[in-house]
Design an enzyme around this catalytic site. Structure first.
Site, PDB file in Angstrom:
ATOM      1  N   LYS A   1       1.051  -1.045  -0.081  1.00 45.81           N
ATOM      2  CA  LYS A   1       0.246  -0.204  -0.082  1.00 45.81           C
ATOM      3  C   LYS A   1       0.953   1.221   0.145  1.00 45.81           C
ATOM      4  O   LYS A   1       1.958   1.096   0.278  1.00 45.81           O
ATOM      5  CB  LYS A   1      -0.907  -0.032   1.320  1.00 45.81           C
ATOM      6  CG  LYS A   1      -0.129   0.058   2.564  1.00 45.81           C
ATOM      7  CD  LYS A   1       0.166   1.448   3.197  1.00 45.81           C
ATOM      8  CE  LYS A   1       0.903   1.159   4.594  1.00 45.81           C
ATOM      9  NZ  LYS A   1       1.661   2.525   4.771  1.00 45.81           N
TER      10      LYS A   1
ATOM     11  N   ASP B   1      -2.437  -1.060  10.994  1.00 43.36           N
ATOM     12  CA  ASP B   1      -2.475  -0.958   9.401  1.00 43.36           C
ATOM     13  C   ASP B   1      -3.159  -2.349   9.005  1.00 43.36           C
ATOM     14  O   ASP B   1      -3.571  -2.372   7.495  1.00 43.36           O
ATOM     15  CB  ASP B   1      -1.360  -0.885   8.782  1.00 43.36           C
ATOM     16  CG  ASP B   1      -0.673   0.467   8.412  1.00 43.36           C
ATOM     17  OD1 ASP B   1      -1.634   1.551   9.011  1.00 43.36           O
ATOM     18  OD2 ASP B   1       0.357   0.804   8.039  1.00 43.36           O
TER      19      ASP B   1
END
Length: 279
Positions: A9, A134
């Site tokens: 990401k 996350d």
């Protein structure tokens, strides 16, 4: 052995807007998935043992996020099953690309499927948050605007884009960056909508660039490029990236990187490759 992707990401921006009483920082960020992944393979075991077949050097097996995710899922559901896990790393460690978190999320998603547990996305999100702030976005499965400590997620539509990502030869300690006295924690919150991701910035950039000149050098080079819509650091670094509208523009820039710099070009994804594996 069935194999599953664990994509990287980017944080297209990262604003630190405050701090909770427990010390966790309050953030606003946009997560974007990349077509650049680790790969995880699983072989089921009937004896209930969870084993990582190729441990990462310097990471004790009981600290590895894949192992922790599998054990958490096993404990939560009470399943008698186990698994051998084989991890092919491609995402750099300590780079701010979410590799460990993504590996943990893919482990939860894959074993939920392979062990036939049928946990919902909501249940997996709760487990993921226990592993790290996350992890949930990778289970959420869509590019997202995130708030809180990163766990309050809202889907966001992002235009097609390509990214040149540079990998400075350092690993950044997230804890040290957030503990820095130089870090500002009072960025004014933005509202979704009508903000634009291109109006954001990364509040951690200045601290990291002051401490790691290699990161500053890579970022300065990216910011001099033409045809970019964003040039920034992802997460707490060390990786930095530039966004382009086309693959050709990204590859053209990649061909010009100075000797000694390393990186890759990847397409921005509309969603996680395993998004449809869970309801």
């Amino acid at each position: 052995m069935p194999t599953f992707p664990a994509p990287a990401k980017l944080n297209l921006f990262l604003h630190v807007i405050g701090r909770r009483q427990d010390g966790y920082h309050l953030l606003q960020t946009v997560f974007r998935f990349l077509d650049f992944s680790d790969q995880l393979s699983f072989s089921l075991r009937a004896d209930g043992i969870i084993k990582l077949l190729n441990p990462i050097a310097g990471v004790p097996e009981d600290k590895d996020l894949c192992v922790r995710a599998a054990k958490l899922l096993k404990q939560h559901t009470g399943t008698a099953q186990g698994a051998d896990i084989f991890l092919q790393k491609q995402i750099p460690m300590g780079g701010g690309l979410g590799g460990g978190s993504s590996d943990a999320a893919t482990t939860l998603l894959a074993l939920n499927q392979l062990w036939e547990l049928n946990l919902s996305r909501e249940q997996l999100l709760e487990l993921g948050l226990q592993l790290g702030a996350d992890v949930p976005v990778f289970i959420f499965g869509q590019n997202a605007f995130a708030e809180g400590i990163g766990e309050k997620l809202a889907p966001i539509n992002l235009p097609p884009a390509w990214y040149l990502v540079l990998i400075p030869p350092v690993q950044v300690s997230t804890a040290e960056v957030f503990a820095s006295k130089e870090l500002t924690r009072n960025t004014i919150p933005i509202k979704i909508p009508p903000f634009s991701v291109w109006q954001g910035h990364n509040d951690l950039e200045l601290v990291v660039c002051q401490t790691y000149p290699e990161v500053a050098r890579c970022l300065e080079w990216l910011k001099r490029l033409e045809n970019t819509t964003i040039a920034a650091m992802s997460g707490s670094g060390a990786c930095v990236f530039a966004e382009f509208a086309t693959e050709l523009a990204a590859q053209t820039a990649f061909a010009k990187i100075p000797d000694g710099m390393k990186g890759f070009v990847a397409k921005g994804l509309a969603c996680h490759p395993m998004h449809k594996s869970v309801e």
